[in-house]
Design a protein around this motif. Structure first.
Motif, PDB file in Angstrom:
ATOM      1  N   LEU A  14      20.850  20.622  13.280  1.00 37.35           N
ATOM      2  CA  LEU A  14      20.436  19.703  14.342  1.00 37.35           C
ATOM      3  C   LEU A  14      21.358  18.486  14.416  1.00 37.35           C
ATOM      4  O   LEU A  14      21.764  18.072  15.507  1.00 37.35           O
ATOM      5  CB  LEU A  14      18.988  19.264  14.128  1.00 37.35           C
ATOM      6  N   LEU A  15      21.712  17.904  13.278  1.00 37.96           N
ATOM      7  CA  LEU A  15      22.618  16.758  13.269  1.00 37.96           C
ATOM      8  C   LEU A  15      23.998  17.129  13.789  1.00 37.96           C
ATOM      9  O   LEU A  15      24.609  16.374  14.549  1.00 37.96           O
ATOM     10  CB  LEU A  15      22.730  16.181  11.859  1.00 37.96           C
ATOM     11  N   THR A  20      28.146  16.930  17.871  1.00 40.27           N
ATOM     12  CA  THR A  20      29.091  17.692  18.683  1.00 40.27           C
ATOM     13  C   THR A  20      28.837  17.490  20.164  1.00 40.27           C
ATOM     14  O   THR A  20      29.783  17.342  20.950  1.00 40.27           O
ATOM     15  CB  THR A  20      28.994  19.192  18.326  1.00 40.27           C
ATOM     16  N   SER A  21      27.592  17.460  20.566  1.00 39.04           N
ATOM     17  CA  SER A  21      27.266  17.249  21.979  1.00 39.04           C
ATOM     18  C   SER A  21      27.687  15.862  22.445  1.00 39.04           C
ATOM     19  O   SER A  21      28.211  15.702  23.550  1.00 39.04           O
ATOM     20  CB  SER A  21      25.771  17.441  22.217  1.00 39.04           C
ATOM     21  N   ALA A  48      23.331  15.090  23.583  1.00 38.64           N
ATOM     22  CA  ALA A  48      24.360  14.073  23.794  1.00 38.64           C
ATOM     23  C   ALA A  48      23.729  12.712  24.070  1.00 38.64           C
ATOM     24  O   ALA A  48      24.208  11.679  23.589  1.00 38.64           O
ATOM     25  CB  ALA A  48      25.274  14.473  24.950  1.00 38.64           C
ATOM     26  N   ARG A  49      22.643  12.679  24.829  1.00 41.99           N
ATOM     27  CA  ARG A  49      21.931  11.426  25.090  1.00 41.99           C
ATOM     28  C   ARG A  49      21.388  10.836  23.797  1.00 41.99           C
ATOM     29  O   ARG A  49      21.474   9.637  23.559  1.00 41.99           O
ATOM     30  CB  ARG A  49      20.739  11.672  26.008  1.00 41.99           C
ATOM     31  N   ILE A  50      20.800  11.677  22.967  1.00 49.34           N
ATOM     32  CA  ILE A  50      20.265  11.208  21.689  1.00 49.34           C
ATOM     33  C   ILE A  50      21.388  10.666  20.823  1.00 49.34           C
ATOM     34  O   ILE A  50      21.266   9.613  20.200  1.00 49.34           O
ATOM     35  CB  ILE A  50      19.517  12.353  20.970  1.00 49.34           C
ATOM     36  N   GLY A  51      22.516  11.371  20.784  1.00 47.70           N
ATOM     37  CA  GLY A  51      23.651  10.938  19.980  1.00 47.70           C
ATOM     38  C   GLY A  51      24.262   9.634  20.447  1.00 47.70           C
ATOM     39  O   GLY A  51      24.724   8.824  19.642  1.00 47.70           O
ATOM     40  N   CYS A  62      23.781  11.450   8.917  1.00 46.02           N
ATOM     41  CA  CYS A  62      24.899  12.310   8.536  1.00 46.02           C
ATOM     42  C   CYS A  62      25.444  11.912   7.169  1.00 46.02           C
ATOM     43  O   CYS A  62      25.773  12.781   6.350  1.00 46.02           O
ATOM     44  CB  CYS A  62      26.012  12.236   9.580  1.00 46.02           C
ATOM     45  N   CYS A  63      25.532  10.615   6.903  1.00 46.12           N
ATOM     46  CA  CYS A  63      26.007  10.155   5.593  1.00 46.12           C
ATOM     47  C   CYS A  63      25.029  10.538   4.484  1.00 46.12           C
ATOM     48  O   CYS A  63      25.443  10.992   3.411  1.00 46.12           O
ATOM     49  CB  CYS A  63      26.236   8.654   5.609  1.00 46.12           C
ATOM     50  N   VAL A  64      23.737  10.373   4.741  1.00 45.38           N
ATOM     51  CA  VAL A  64      22.729  10.747   3.747  1.00 45.38           C
ATOM     52  C   VAL A  64      22.771  12.253   3.496  1.00 45.38           C
ATOM     53  O   VAL A  64      22.683  12.713   2.347  1.00 45.38           O
ATOM     54  CB  VAL A  64      21.327  10.291   4.201  1.00 45.38           C
ATOM     55  N   MET A  65      22.944  13.023   4.556  1.00 43.30           N
ATOM     56  CA  MET A  65      23.015  14.473   4.408  1.00 43.30           C
ATOM     57  C   MET A  65      24.262  14.878   3.621  1.00 43.30           C
ATOM     58  O   MET A  65      24.204  15.781   2.770  1.00 43.30           O
ATOM     59  CB  MET A  65      23.020  15.148   5.779  1.00 43.30           C
TER      60      MET A  65
END
Length: 73
Positions: A14-15, A20-21, A48-51, A62-65
């Motif tokens: 999901l991340l 990418t979007s 893309a809107r969420i990102g 993303c850093c935590v993952m």
């Protein structure tokens, strides 16, 4: 194990989809905005809107993952 049955893998997918979007929307804004109503391409536009709007939180996730994957292996 499949990404559907592993929560950490599903979250990672999901991340990556959101990141990418958002990146593709930055490169091709006309293409993404033109196809925002379709069932398949609408998912990419929404990601893309969420990102774009939650980018600090997405980058922290993303850093935590990345750290959790590094420590887990």
């Amino acid at each position: 194990m499949s990404a559907l049955f592993n929560f950490q893998s599903a979250l990672l997918v999901l991340l990556l989809l959101i990141c990418t979007s958002a990146y593709c929307h930055q490169l091709f804004p006309g293409f993404m905005d033109r196809n925002k109503d379709g069932a398949f391409t609408g998912i990419f536009w929404k990601c893309a809107r969420i990102g774009e709007r939650l980018s600090p939180y997405i980058s922290m996730c993303c850093c935590v993952m990345a750290v959790s994957l590094f420590i887990g292996n």
